[in-house]
Motif scaffolding. Structure first.
Motif, PDB file in Angstrom:
ATOM      1  N   VAL A 697       0.190 -30.003 -31.910  1.00 63.08           N
ATOM      2  CA  VAL A 697      -0.492 -30.812 -32.917  1.00 63.08           C
ATOM      3  C   VAL A 697      -1.981 -30.921 -32.605  1.00 63.08           C
ATOM      4  CG1 VAL A 697      -0.687 -33.136 -33.901  1.00 63.08           C
ATOM      5  CG2 VAL A 697       1.571 -32.133 -33.491  1.00 63.08           C
ATOM      6  N   LEU A 698      -2.811 -30.703 -33.634  1.00 67.08           N
ATOM      7  CA  LEU A 698      -4.262 -30.769 -33.476  1.00 67.08           C
ATOM      8  C   LEU A 698      -4.816 -32.038 -34.102  1.00 67.08           C
ATOM      9  CD1 LEU A 698      -5.247 -27.088 -34.355  1.00 67.08           C
ATOM     10  CD2 LEU A 698      -5.084 -28.112 -32.079  1.00 67.08           C
ATOM     11  N   ASP A 699      -5.884 -32.536 -33.547  1.00 66.14           N
ATOM     12  CA  ASP A 699      -6.609 -33.678 -34.097  1.00 66.14           C
ATOM     13  C   ASP A 699      -5.727 -34.901 -34.286  1.00 66.14           C
ATOM     14  OD1 ASP A 699      -8.902 -32.048 -34.256  1.00 66.14           O
ATOM     15  OD2 ASP A 699      -8.261 -31.308 -36.223  1.00 66.14           O
ATOM     16  N   ASN A 700      -4.643 -34.952 -33.533  1.00 63.41           N
ATOM     17  CA  ASN A 700      -3.709 -36.079 -33.585  1.00 63.41           C
ATOM     18  C   ASN A 700      -3.156 -36.319 -34.992  1.00 63.41           C
ATOM     19  OD1 ASN A 700      -2.261 -38.030 -32.140  1.00 63.41           O
ATOM     20  ND2 ASN A 700      -3.673 -39.655 -32.742  1.00 63.41           N
ATOM     21  N   LYS A 701      -3.061 -35.252 -35.784  1.00 59.57           N
ATOM     22  CA  LYS A 701      -2.447 -35.340 -37.108  1.00 59.57           C
ATOM     23  C   LYS A 701      -1.220 -34.441 -37.145  1.00 59.57           C
ATOM     24  CE  LYS A 701      -6.598 -36.479 -39.771  1.00 59.57           C
ATOM     25  NZ  LYS A 701      -7.468 -36.073 -40.901  1.00 59.57           N
ATOM     26  N   PHE A 702      -0.061 -35.045 -37.388  1.00 61.53           N
ATOM     27  CA  PHE A 702       1.188 -34.286 -37.350  1.00 61.53           C
ATOM     28  C   PHE A 702       1.380 -33.421 -38.595  1.00 61.53           C
ATOM     29  CE2 PHE A 702       5.802 -33.781 -37.910  1.00 61.53           C
ATOM     30  CZ  PHE A 702       6.119 -33.228 -36.681  1.00 61.53           C
ATOM     31  N   LYS A 703       0.825 -33.828 -39.714  1.00 58.98           N
ATOM     32  CA  LYS A 703       0.938 -33.100 -40.984  1.00 58.98           C
ATOM     33  C   LYS A 703       2.405 -32.799 -41.296  1.00 58.98           C
ATOM     34  CE  LYS A 703      -3.623 -31.049 -40.264  1.00 58.98           C
ATOM     35  NZ  LYS A 703      -4.407 -29.800 -40.169  1.00 58.98           N
ATOM     36  N   PRO A 704       3.216 -33.844 -41.487  1.00 64.41           N
ATOM     37  CA  PRO A 704       4.670 -33.682 -41.611  1.00 64.41           C
ATOM     38  C   PRO A 704       5.128 -32.830 -42.781  1.00 64.41           C
ATOM     39  CG  PRO A 704       3.989 -35.866 -42.307  1.00 64.41           C
ATOM     40  CD  PRO A 704       2.809 -35.246 -41.654  1.00 64.41           C
ATOM     41  N   ASN A 705       4.361 -32.790 -43.846  1.00 62.48           N
ATOM     42  CA  ASN A 705       4.820 -32.101 -45.050  1.00 62.48           C
ATOM     43  C   ASN A 705       4.188 -30.729 -45.250  1.00 62.48           C
ATOM     44  OD1 ASN A 705       6.383 -34.435 -45.880  1.00 62.48           O
ATOM     45  ND2 ASN A 705       4.405 -35.394 -46.274  1.00 62.48           N
TER      46      ASN A 705
END
Length: 729
Positions: A697-705
């Motif tokens: 994961v980058l930039d502490n964003k999981f981007k779940p969708n």
């Protein structure tokens, strides 16, 4: 010319008594009698439960400036190629934007202090409502409004008489599309979110409530690529081709039965897919399919649905196909744009002709009489037209020479001319007439498109695999542009190879298909060959080969994980010596990767998914094993969707289930986008975070969708194996 006014039916009058038109994006311009439609758009029941962004969603680019015409309830708007906006007709609320409030203008006048505009919209409304506002989108993503503001439809934080000059909607940026209803306004941002403001008694703002708002509020829907507002309802198109509607539903215009109630929350129209454009009429909705056919639903009292029937106060909740001939029935096709008024609609065909159907009391169909038409009929226009607009009772078209043509009701001189004798000056015109001394520029853009091309002449896939195609446009000045995310796609055999709105072609079963990409009036084709593995053949991208031959992983952030996965037989490369680490992974592909890693015994459980026949033979056993191990549970409607790209949330959920790690409680994660994580996956993602499974994961964003890539997939699996080994040790 004598005009007549027909009363709405009794049921319509009742809700009008207790109640307090839109725009069509221009597309370059096929005679329905010549061009045979492609049998691609077949309505099926999708029944999606959630409103998460479609997996192929990509940020939307702001539109290039394309001159166009827009028809409001009592005024008309034109966007010139130089970015200026011109208006004429009613100005009772300052909707012409010239600094005055008066009876209006019979000739086009330039909107004050407004430039660099790329899109415009105007309310469609009803005469008994206090309607009359206009909206414009600048190239910098800001939105400007003017006209009536009684319900806050200008979005400036107040509800008052409004403004006779353009004012900027504050705290709103990065907008890529706009739409205007009778008393509300909509904006679509590049991230796929929808924002609305104004009157909300019927829930037309889509935020789940009914309180009006003078500032933009976010609708409960994302992953959106297009919007439409009309009267007291709203609609949105998502990148997966599904249509979502909300607001007033007096006569089934939302496309589903609400038992007479309004719907303040976006809901999917249940039996349509493959849509590329939407347009709402007063009490009906029209949708353009990817194959150029048109589908409608809602009130049909004015023959508004174009399905061959008329004079019926019938609420059609199921989509009706627009026809141009009844005996035998022939469907309208080759359509590239739609615009709708109160009870009529007009369409622009690929050959530049304009066709219309429905209500014709004021000659708004432009066919020389006042008789309604229950099927599409060609408008009496000569030449090639490139844009259209339908108001409540009038219509407009832009010719490729830059001239503007109008017809229908001419109250307040909304047609842009004085009606010739023997009609009165504001009399209706049932034939199109040119707006005199006014052109939008013969050269609609500074450069014209010459051709489009694909990155390959042919594509070869293994069943279950997919590939990202690239479409490039070449212009008259020699420049080129990647238009992959703007082109429209079709497959001649979608059961063999499908293609998403983002240009991802997926092999489903062995056979031949043809891929067609279209942008404006340009089309390009490519052959698609799908080869289905037999016996114990590896899955797509699992062709064994030495790691040294993988030409595209050197220096990649996941290189060491890819090497380990290949060495352990979890995944391999492609026959062209690539690994394609950033390509997305389907649900079936990931199931195979996961089982290649765990190597469980047995053939797995019997599959009962409704779409099990869509699962390639290369993945049947592994998916069955995942089911037996409770790693896969499928969707609530009984499907597995093997060819759907797997999201980060879905992938990590499967990995954590496979790891047999104890689930964390349903606490918040440490990711910045924690609020976007779906409920079903939350505890699994918390667990993965704690054990370092999702360390990519980058930039502490999981981007779940968002879609999972091959690199992310093998990294998660390699990390899972490390955790399992540590736990055993």
């Amino acid at each position: 010319m004598h005009t007549r006014r027909r009363k709405l039916g009794t049921t319509l009058v009742l809700w009008i008594a207790v109640s307090i038109i839109g725009f069509s994006a221009p597309l370059a311009a096929a005679d329905p009698t010549i061009i045979k439609p492609v049998d691609l758009f077949i309505p099926i029941d999708i029944k999606l439960k959630d409103n998460l962004p479609p997996v192929d969603f990509k940020p939307i680019s702001r539109p290039a400036r394309v001159p166009t015409v827009i028809a409001g309830e009592g005024h008309s708007i034109a966007l010139k190629s130089d970015g200026t906006v011109w208006a004429w007709g009613d100005n009772g609320y300052g909707q012409l934007g010239v600094g005055t409030v008066d009876k209006g203008s019979s000739i086009p006048v330039q909107v004050s202090n407004l430039s660099d505009i790329v899109a415009v919209a105007a309310e469609g409304g009803a005469t008994f409502l206090k309607t009359g506002h206009t909206v414009a989108l600048k190239s910098d993503g800001t939105v400007w409004t003017w006209g009536n503001n009684e319900y806050g439809q200008l979005g400036v934080g107040t509800a008052d008489k409004g403004s006779s000059v353009p004012v900027q909607v504050p705290n709103l940026s990065d907008v890529v599309a706009i739409a205007a209803g009778s008393l509300h306004t909509m904006a679509l941002k590049s991230d796929g979110t929808v924002w609305s403001w104004g009157y909300n008694y019927y829930g037309q703002l889509g935020n789940g409530g009914t309180a009006s708002s003078s500032v933009p509020v976010q609708a409960k829907l994302n992953g959106v690529t297009a919007i439409s507002a009309q009267y007291l309802q709203s609609a949105a198109l998502r990148s997966d081709g599904t249509v979502w509607t909300w607001g007033a539903n007096f006569n089934g215009q939302l496309g589903y039965d609400t038992k007479g109630k309004n719907n303040p929350t976006p809901k999917q129209v249940p039996i349509v897919k493959g849509i590329v454009s939407i347009e709402q009429g007063h009490l009906f909705t029209a949708a353009l399919g990817g194959n150029g056919t048109v589908w409608t639903w809602g009130l049909n009292i004015f023959a508004s649905l174009g399905n061959g029937t008329s004079g019926q106060e019938t609420e059609f909740f199921n989509p009706q196909q627009v026809l141009y001939n009844m005996n035998p029935k022939k469907e309208l096709n080759s359509v590239v744009a739609i615009s709708a008024g109160q009870g009529h609609a007009i369409t622009l065909l690929k050959d530049g002709t304009v066709w219309g159907w429905g209500e014709n009391d004021y000659g708004q169909l432009g066919i020389g009489d006042l008789t309604d038409r229950p099927v599409a009929t060609k408008v009496d226009l000569d030449g090639v037209f490139v844009a259209i607009g339908a108001g409540k009772f009038h219509s407009m078209a832009l010719k490729n020479d830059g001239t503007v043509w109008t017809w229908g009701l001419n109250g307040s001189y909304r047609l842009g001319y004085t009606t010739p004798p023997p009609e009165p000056p504001e009399g209706s015109s049932n034939i199109p007439r040119q707006v005199a001394n006014f052109t939008i520029s013969k050269s609609t853009v500074s450069k014209s498109i010459v051709s489009i091309s694909l990155d390959r002449d042919a594509y070869t896939l293994t069943a279950g695999g997919n590939d990202q195609i690239k479409v490039t446009a070449t212009y008259s000045d020699g420049s080129s542009l990647n238009i992959t995310d703007q082109a429209k796609y079709q497959s001649s055999n979608p059961d063999i190879a499908s293609v998403s709105s983002a240009g991802v072609v997926a092999g489903l079963r062995a056979g031949q298909s043809s891929l067609t990409a279209t942008f404006l009036d340009q089309t390009v084709n490519a052959k698609v060959t799908v080869v289905e593995p037999t016996g114990n053949a590896p899955m797509p991208g699992n062709t064994p080969m030495p790691i040294v031959t993988l030409s595209d992983i050197d220096g990649h952030w996941a290189e060491s994980n890819i090497v380990q996965a290949v060495n352990q037989g979890i995944v391999f490369g492609y026959p062209d010596d690539t690994f394609r680490p950033d390509r997305s992974v389907s649900r079936a592909e990931f199931a195979v990767l996961l089982m290649n890693a765990l190597k469980p015994p047995g053939k797995g459980a019997d599959l009962v998914f409704k779409d099990k026949d869509a699962i390639g033979s290369w993945a049947i056993n592994q998916i069955a094993q995942c089911v037996e191990l409770s790693i896969i549970k499928g969707f609530s409607n009984g499907t597995f969707r093997p060819n759907k790209t797997i999201t980060h949330a879905e992938m990590v959920t499967m990995v954590v289930r496979a790891s047999r790690l104890p689930l964390a409680d349903d606490a918040a994660t440490g990711y910045l986008d924690n609020a976007d994580i779906p409920q079903y996956a939350r505890s699994h993602i918390v667990t993965a975070e704690r054990y370092g499974i999702a360390d990519y994961v980058l930039d502490n964003k999981f981007k779940p969708n968002e879609p999972s890539t091959r690199a992310e997939s093998v990294t998660a699996i390699v990390n899972m194996l490390k955790v399992i080994k540590e736990k055993k040790g």
